[in-house]
Design a protein around this motif. Structure first.
Motif, PDB file in Angstrom:
ATOM      1  N   GLY B  34       0.812  -1.216   0.000  1.00 47.08           N
ATOM      2  CA  GLY B  34       0.000   0.000   0.000  1.00 47.08           C
ATOM      3  C   GLY B  34       0.843   1.261   0.000  1.00 47.08           C
ATOM      4  O   GLY B  34       0.522   2.226  -0.676  1.00 47.08           O
ATOM      5  N   TYR B  35       1.927   1.264   0.752  1.00 44.72           N
ATOM      6  CA  TYR B  35       2.737   2.479   0.848  1.00 44.72           C
ATOM      7  C   TYR B  35       3.982   2.433  -0.027  1.00 44.72           C
ATOM      8  O   TYR B  35       4.311   3.402  -0.679  1.00 44.72           O
ATOM      9  CB  TYR B  35       3.116   2.753   2.308  1.00 44.72           C
ATOM     10  N   ALA B  36       4.701   1.311  -0.014  1.00 43.77           N
ATOM     11  CA  ALA B  36       5.962   1.274  -0.760  1.00 43.77           C
ATOM     12  C   ALA B  36       5.805   0.666  -2.149  1.00 43.77           C
ATOM     13  O   ALA B  36       6.725   0.716  -2.950  1.00 43.77           O
ATOM     14  CB  ALA B  36       7.006   0.491   0.031  1.00 43.77           C
ATOM     15  N   GLY B  37       4.631   0.071  -2.423  1.00 45.75           N
ATOM     16  CA  GLY B  37       4.422  -0.519  -3.736  1.00 45.75           C
ATOM     17  C   GLY B  37       5.158  -1.826  -3.969  1.00 45.75           C
ATOM     18  O   GLY B  37       5.344  -2.237  -5.112  1.00 45.75           O
ATOM     19  N   LEU B  38       5.585  -2.478  -2.893  1.00 48.90           N
ATOM     20  CA  LEU B  38       6.312  -3.743  -3.044  1.00 48.90           C
ATOM     21  C   LEU B  38       5.323  -4.895  -3.201  1.00 48.90           C
ATOM     22  O   LEU B  38       4.423  -5.062  -2.386  1.00 48.90           O
ATOM     23  CB  LEU B  38       7.177  -4.015  -1.804  1.00 48.90           C
ATOM     24  N   MET B  39       5.527  -5.690  -4.231  1.00 50.66           N
ATOM     25  CA  MET B  39       4.611  -6.791  -4.473  1.00 50.66           C
ATOM     26  C   MET B  39       5.069  -8.035  -3.733  1.00 50.66           C
ATOM     27  O   MET B  39       5.860  -8.815  -4.230  1.00 50.66           O
ATOM     28  CB  MET B  39       4.498  -7.036  -5.962  1.00 50.66           C
ATOM     29  N   LEU B  90      16.333  -4.803  -8.165  1.00 49.48           N
ATOM     30  CA  LEU B  90      15.834  -5.121  -9.500  1.00 49.48           C
ATOM     31  C   LEU B  90      14.413  -4.604  -9.658  1.00 49.48           C
ATOM     32  O   LEU B  90      13.852  -4.007  -8.757  1.00 49.48           O
ATOM     33  CB  LEU B  90      15.864  -6.637  -9.716  1.00 49.48           C
ATOM     34  N   ARG B  91      13.821  -4.890 -10.812  1.00 46.56           N
ATOM     35  CA  ARG B  91      12.443  -4.470 -11.037  1.00 46.56           C
ATOM     36  C   ARG B  91      11.504  -5.182 -10.070  1.00 46.56           C
ATOM     37  O   ARG B  91      11.808  -6.261  -9.569  1.00 46.56           O
ATOM     38  CB  ARG B  91      12.045  -4.805 -12.469  1.00 46.56           C
ATOM     39  N   GLY B  92      10.346  -4.601  -9.846  1.00 47.31           N
ATOM     40  CA  GLY B  92       9.405  -5.103  -8.854  1.00 47.31           C
ATOM     41  C   GLY B  92       8.977  -6.542  -9.040  1.00 47.31           C
ATOM     42  O   GLY B  92       8.698  -7.255  -8.073  1.00 47.31           O
ATOM     43  N   ASP B  93       8.945  -7.011 -10.265  1.00 47.44           N
ATOM     44  CA  ASP B  93       8.455  -8.366 -10.519  1.00 47.44           C
ATOM     45  C   ASP B  93       9.313  -9.416  -9.825  1.00 47.44           C
ATOM     46  O   ASP B  93       8.828 -10.481  -9.456  1.00 47.44           O
ATOM     47  CB  ASP B  93       8.437  -8.708 -12.008  1.00 47.44           C
ATOM     48  N   TYR B  94      10.600  -9.112  -9.661  1.00 48.12           N
ATOM     49  CA  TYR B  94      11.486 -10.119  -9.082  1.00 48.12           C
ATOM     50  C   TYR B  94      11.104 -10.421  -7.641  1.00 48.12           C
ATOM     51  O   TYR B  94      11.134 -11.565  -7.206  1.00 48.12           O
ATOM     52  CB  TYR B  94      12.938  -9.664  -9.174  1.00 48.12           C
ATOM     53  N   LEU B  95      10.732  -9.384  -6.911  1.00 53.27           N
ATOM     54  CA  LEU B  95      10.303  -9.605  -5.536  1.00 53.27           C
ATOM     55  C   LEU B  95       9.030 -10.445  -5.530  1.00 53.27           C
ATOM     56  O   LEU B  95       8.884 -11.374  -4.731  1.00 53.27           O
ATOM     57  CB  LEU B  95      10.051  -8.278  -4.824  1.00 53.27           C
ATOM     58  N   ALA B  96       8.118 -10.137  -6.441  1.00 51.28           N
ATOM     59  CA  ALA B  96       6.859 -10.872  -6.509  1.00 51.28           C
ATOM     60  C   ALA B  96       7.127 -12.362  -6.716  1.00 51.28           C
ATOM     61  O   ALA B  96       6.581 -13.216  -6.011  1.00 51.28           O
ATOM     62  CB  ALA B  96       5.996 -10.318  -7.641  1.00 51.28           C
ATOM     63  N   ASN B 189       5.485   5.805  -6.133  1.00 50.04           N
ATOM     64  CA  ASN B 189       5.173   6.580  -7.325  1.00 50.04           C
ATOM     65  C   ASN B 189       6.242   6.442  -8.402  1.00 50.04           C
ATOM     66  O   ASN B 189       5.939   6.153  -9.545  1.00 50.04           O
ATOM     67  CB  ASN B 189       5.022   8.060  -6.970  1.00 50.04           C
ATOM     68  N   ASP B 190       7.470   6.700  -8.042  1.00 47.02           N
ATOM     69  CA  ASP B 190       8.549   6.648  -9.026  1.00 47.02           C
ATOM     70  C   ASP B 190       9.880   6.613  -8.286  1.00 47.02           C
ATOM     71  O   ASP B 190      10.362   7.619  -7.782  1.00 47.02           O
ATOM     72  CB  ASP B 190       8.491   7.883  -9.939  1.00 47.02           C
ATOM     73  N   GLU B 191      10.446   5.424  -8.257  1.00 44.21           N
ATOM     74  CA  GLU B 191      11.640   5.238  -7.451  1.00 44.21           C
ATOM     75  C   GLU B 191      12.816   6.073  -7.946  1.00 44.21           C
ATOM     76  O   GLU B 191      13.599   6.594  -7.152  1.00 44.21           O
ATOM     77  CB  GLU B 191      12.003   3.754  -7.453  1.00 44.21           C
TER      78      GLU B 191
END
Ligand SMILES: Nc1ncnc2c1ncn2[C@@H]1O[C@H](COP(=O)(O)OP(=O)(O)OP(=O)(O)O)[C@@H](O)[C@H]1O
Ligand SMILES: [Mg+2]
Lengths: 285, 337
Positions: B34-39, B90-96, B189-191
């Motif tokens: 919700g706040y940091a946008g981490l998936m 890395l890009r967010g998908d990697y964490l997901a 929003n935009d890292e």
């Protein structure tokens, strides 16, 4: 502009005036394409230096490399005499080298004030510990920062929208917000990638005035710009790039007279009238 | 039909330990997503290491419960570091991908025969909660009015659970309303912009992941304490997705969103469960159409429908500030045509 003033400036340049930024042998290629191959690049302290060149010349890539947003394949660069080669972007910013982006990037969910406040350096509530246990201290700091943020917004004519989310701004207004935000960082060297693009023409003149004022306050400015009138109007030095290399460096008049520069613009897909204007400028100067 | 019974079931679930568990996990997810946008799609994995950290410390190593709790929290912390450190640059998908895989691998690992000497395998373990229930101030009797009642033990878990939720919500509120929280919201929003302004965004993302992971670990412990038993399959990936459902129902990036979301989630789930069962046993719905064993999946489908309706009419969750804009509605209409 008279020839004598040009030579006068030339004299100060060669007299070893202080350089805020120097770069040697910076190279960056993408696959087979060498986007940047700059042997020597310097910015004098306290100047407004324009970086020009046709589309695809490598200006933005050079910016990205210098500011830590892209890695260089080779080369070194210094900020204020200190080697800053390959430092991560956030550390370069903390050392006073702050950039804006060619494609504006506003933080749409944050209000305008928050956008600017975010950039304030040395915030005591920015660490997790400070945020929780130093509330008194950071709140006081926050009040004075907010005051400064509002002043900056007012300077760019955005103060009436201060509490609105940045998402509502137009493209040109976002450029202005980005500039206000960068200034909040108190940069020593401000790198602006096409700061006037998309800005309402009526505002360009005031924006230029702001840039001059920023210089007067002691910040050095390096900016990318396509509009030659603007470049001639405002810059002390001009550097022209093409195909990744530096073609010419000098005063606006010198650079615009340079046959290589004119050739580079002729050979590019940029409108011919731009070239014509360039040549005319060169002659006038 | 006995609507009072339906209401009683729903209310009991909405204030009970389960709702507290979901709220706590969702508060952590709120900080991350919700706040940091981490998936983070692996909240179940954090809950698992929390629950097992506690249960195994107590049963295998004879640790006191408080130490088990610390171990559980530490495991959540370590898991977050292990998953975040390599992927958050890395890009967010990697964490997901990393989180969803890690949660599933952990569950399989904990139920594996080979790990049984430590983890007790498929059937898990009981008898780690004795100290916890020994401290129960409510005794064994029922509390409440008429059918709106919880047993003393349940009330005790629920109380502890909701106190933890309150603490987590309070911590979140303090953090997100500080300059730290502003950086976090900006990162969502935009890292790159935030990095250009001199912030070490990697560190912020890691902090959010770790803090949210520790909250999930605590949720996993409450879940284990509530059922007085722990099995690996309790922590299947549905838990991760329920945490998202709770967050979306309540409101993304709103401090109280997860709490409201968890209550709605359990109200819906328990009410539809109770209604359907009554309808089937009372013959309103014929046995041939629906049997009581279908109720479990169907009530989840109902929650899913509620979620879709929410997305349509109140995209930001119940606590969202904005009503859907006319343009958004018009777009949906235009697309439907
Ligand atoms: N990430 C990338 N991958 C591959 N090629 C790239 C990448 N970034 C830039 N380039 C290429 O490098 C060259 C230089 O691009 P760059 O954006 O630096 O030019 P520019 O001078 O800023 O142009 P403009 O005036 O249009 O902004 C171009 O040919 C571009 O296509
Ligand atoms: Mg460019």
């Amino acid at each position: 502009m008279t020839p004598s003033s040009t030579t006068g400036r030339e004299a100060t340049r060669s007299s070893g005036e202080e350089l805020i930024l120097t770069a040697q042998g910076v190279r960056r290629s993408f696959g087979g394409l060498t986007a940047v191959d700059v042997d020597e690049f310097t910015v004098r302290k306290g100047t407004i230096t324009a970086l020009i060149g046709p589309n695809g010349a490598g200006k933005s890539t050079f910016f990205n490399v210098l500011t830590g947003f892209d890695r260089a394949d080779a080369g070194t660069w210094t900020l204020d005499g200190r080697d800053v080669t390959g430092l991560p972007a956030y550390r370069l910013a903390r050392q006073g080298m702050v950039r804006t982006f060619q494609l504006t990037r506003s933080l749409a969910d944050l209000t305008l004030v928050e956008n600017v406040l975010l950039a304030a350096p040395g915030q005591r509530g920015e660490g997790m510990g400070g945020a929780l246990f130093g509330r008194r201290s950071w709140r006081r700091q926050e009040r004075s920062n907010t005051e400064r943020a509002r002043e900056l917004l007012a300077r760019f004519g955005l103060d009436r929208m201060a509490e609105q989310p940045a998402g509502v701004l137009s493209g040109g207004q976002r450029k202005l917000l980005e500039m206000a935000r960068a200034l909040m960082c108190e940069p020593r060297l401000l790198l602006l990638d096409e700061p006037m693009a998309g800005v309402n023409p009526r505002l360009v003149e005031t924006l230029l005035e702001h840039v001059r004022q920023v210089r007067a306050e002691g910040t050095t400015i390096l900016f990318v710009e396509h509009d030659m009138d603007v470049v001639v109007d405002i810059s002390d030095d001009v550097v022209c790039m093409a195909f990744g290399t530096v073609l010419a460096t000098g005063t606006p008049a010198e650079v615009m007279r340079d046959p290589e520069v004119i050739d580079a613009y002729l050979g590019s897909d940029e409108a011919d009238d731009e070239t014509a204007r360039l040549a005319r400028r060169g002659h006038q100067a | 039909m006995d609507l009072i019974a339906v209401l009683a079931d729903a209310v009991r679930a909405a204030v009970g330990p389960q709702a507290a568990v979901f709220a706590l996990a969702a508060v952590g997810l709120n900080l991350q997503f919700g706040y940091a946008g981490l998936m983070n799609f692996g909240q179940a994995g954090f809950m698992l290491v929390g629950g097992y950290g506690m249960a195994v410390s107590v049963t295998r190593f004879g640790a006191p419960l408080w130490l088990g709790v610390l171990v559980g929290l530490l495991m959540g912390f370590v898991l977050a570091l292990l998953l975040g450190a390599p992927t958050l640059r890395l890009r967010g998908d990697y964490l997901a991908i990393a989180t969803i895989a890690a949660a599933e691998i952990l569950r399989l690992l904990f139920r594996a025969e080979a790990a049984a000497p430590l983890t007790y395998g498929v059937f898990g373990v009981q008898q780690f909660a004795a100290d916890f229930y020994a401290a129960n101030p409510f005794g064994a009797g029922d509390y409440g009015i008429g059918r709106f009642a919880l047993s003393g033990g349940q009330l005790w878990v629920a109380l502890v659970g909701w106190l933890l939720v309150a603490a987590a919500v309070g911590l979140t509120a303090l953090l997100v309303r500080s300059p730290w929280g502003r950086v976090l919201r900006a990162v969502r929003n935009d890292e790159e912009v935030v990095r250009a302004l001199g912030k070490n965004t990697y560190l912020y993302k890691l902090q959010a992941l770790v803090l949210g992971g520790a909250m999930a670990a605590a949720a996993g412990m409450v879940l284990a304490l509530a059922s007085q038993a722990i099995t690996p399959d309790t922590y299947a990936s549905d838990l991760s997705f329920y945490a998202f459902a709770v967050l979306l129902l309540g409101g993304l990036g709103r401090v109280l969103g997860p709490v409201v979301g968890a209550i709605i989630f359990w109200l819906l789930l328990a009410a539809s469960d109770s209604l359907l069962r009554q309808a089937i046993t009372g013959g309103v719905i014929s046995d041939e159409v629906l049997s009581t064993s279908d109720v479990g999946p169907i009530r989840l489908a109902l929650v899913g429908i509620a979620l879709i309706l929410f997305m349509y009419f109140r995209a930001g969750g119940l606590l969202s500030r904005r009503a859907p804009t006319p343009t958004a509605k018009a777009t949906v209409k235009a697309e439907a045509e």
